[in-house]
Design an enzyme around this catalytic site. Structure first.
Site, PDB file in Angstrom:
ATOM      1  N   GLY A 225      44.658  36.715  32.069  1.00  0.00           N
ATOM      2  CA  GLY A 225      45.101  35.682  33.008  1.00  0.00           C
ATOM      3  C   GLY A 225      43.940  35.125  33.809  1.00  0.00           C
ATOM      4  O   GLY A 225      42.782  35.254  33.413  1.00  0.00           O
TER       5      GLY A 225
ATOM      6  N   SER B 149      36.657  34.558  35.063  1.00  0.00           N
ATOM      7  CA  SER B 149      37.714  34.744  36.070  1.00  0.00           C
ATOM      8  C   SER B 149      37.136  35.351  37.341  1.00  0.00           C
ATOM      9  O   SER B 149      37.681  35.180  38.426  1.00  0.00           O
ATOM     10  CB  SER B 149      38.810  35.665  35.526  1.00  0.00           C
ATOM     11  N   ARG B 150      36.027  36.076  37.213  1.00  0.00           N
ATOM     12  CA  ARG B 150      35.443  36.737  38.389  1.00  0.00           C
ATOM     13  C   ARG B 150      34.625  35.772  39.247  1.00  0.00           C
ATOM     14  O   ARG B 150      34.258  36.136  40.364  1.00  0.00           O
ATOM     15  CB  ARG B 150      34.596  37.935  37.958  1.00  0.00           C
TER      16      ARG B 150
ATOM     17  N   LEU C  54      43.320  32.032  34.122  1.00  0.00           N
ATOM     18  CA  LEU C  54      42.772  31.231  33.018  1.00  0.00           C
ATOM     19  C   LEU C  54      41.873  30.105  33.522  1.00  0.00           C
ATOM     20  O   LEU C  54      42.117  29.517  34.572  1.00  0.00           O
ATOM     21  CB  LEU C  54      43.928  30.640  32.189  1.00  0.00           C
TER      22      LEU C  54
ATOM     23  N   HIS D  75      38.972  30.040  28.537  1.00  0.00           N
ATOM     24  CA  HIS D  75      40.190  30.394  27.785  1.00  0.00           C
ATOM     25  C   HIS D  75      40.740  29.143  27.095  1.00  0.00           C
ATOM     26  O   HIS D  75      41.223  29.220  25.955  1.00  0.00           O
ATOM     27  CB  HIS D  75      41.270  30.940  28.732  1.00  0.00           C
TER      28      HIS D  75
END
Ligand code: PAF
Length: 287
Positions: A31, A186-187, A33, A37
């Site tokens: 997730g 995502s980080r 995203l 992605h």
């Protein structure tokens, strides 16, 4: 688009799609995203008639001191993004669905997981390989899509599929970057404005490495020394900076032809990774 939460539902939905003659493309995610992605989803859509995206923050790949509890969980926004891209099915199981009992069967990939991220994150790749094997068994895709940004993960999954004769293909897609070069992750959302600016040192270190190779430098210690300097100038804390064989992930001393330049750096509390895949016969492509 449908969002399914149980293994029984996803198996049924995939079976129906297959009966209609559609091939199954699968993008496993945790997730949060982003366009990285998105590029995997688009690659799957180009090759497959039915695209499944899984969204599952897998507890078994996080160490006790890692960011499992604060990892972003944004199912609603993720679903809207998937809908916009035209994803067919989201598979979003809960932890009890994926791990209903104590897990006793684990997938361990030897050698490839010893160094790089595996050295600092013991058990991480055992968790990744195990959850991917479980997800492949639930979704039964024809092709699964992974990003080159997690180069070691991609190598581990390719080797698992090969060594365990799993009946699917793995497609590894290029790194997607922000306009200034920061690899999408995502980080990145953990970074403050100042950290976001300093995080560019990963990209700059890779660019410098590439420039030095183009200029003729082949000695790995010289190349990594220059990269260390760039990271440290930006107050990044190096976990590793390595130049390795892209397939075996064994360290190189001298670059002969193909090489993977990979680094993991803490910017503040956030651990970021990035890499550059090089082929000396094909150096004209920029990063
Ligand atoms: O790359 C990720 O997001 C995860 O490691 C993966 C492959 C979805 C397994 O949990």
């Amino acid at each position: 688009m449908v969002t399914l939460h149980t293994i029984e539902q996803i198996r049924q939905a995939v079976q129906n799609a297959r009966r209609q003659g559609r091939t199954i493309g699968f993008v496993p995610t945790m997730g949060a995203l982003h366009e990285g992605h998105g590029s995997l989803i688009k690659a799957a859509q180009r090759q497959c008639g039915c695209v499944v995206v899984s969204i599952f923050v897998n507890p078994t790949q996080f160490g006790p001191a890692e960011d499992f509890s604060r990892y972003p969980r944004t199912l609603e926004t993720d679903a809207a993004y998937c809908q916009k891209l035209g994803v067919d099915i989201i598979f979003a199981p809960c932890a009890e669905e994926m791990y209903p009992h104590e897990q006793l069967a684990w997938v361990q990939i030897e050698k490839l997981t010893a160094g790089l991220c595996g050295a600092a994150r013991p058990g991480h790749f055992r968790g990744v390989a195990t959850v991917c094997a479980k997800l492949f068994n639930c979704v039964q895709p024809d092709i699964a899509y992974f990003g080159q940004k997690d180069a070691q993960q991609a190598a581990v999954i390719c080797r698992m599929v090969h060594d365990l004769n799993m009946p699917l293909k793995i497609c590894v897609c290029p790194i997607i970057r922000e306009p200034d070069g920061l690899a999408m992750s995502s980080r990145n959302r953990y970074l403050s404005a100042d950290e976001r600016r300093r995080a560019l040192c990963l990209y700059h270190a890779l660019q410098t490495c590439r420039e030095q190779i183009v200029a003729g430098q082949r000695q790995v210690n010289r190349l990594t020394e220059a990269m260390h300097q760039i990271v440290e100038r930006n107050q990044g804390r190096v976990d590793y900076i390595s130049i390795i064989d892209p397939q075996t992930l064994e360290p190189l001393i001298h670059i002969e032809r193909k090489a993977l330049v990979a680094l993991a750096v803490y910017i503040g509390q956030t651990r970021l990774i990035d890499n550059l895949l090089l082929d000396l016969n094909d150096l004209e492509n920029p990063i």
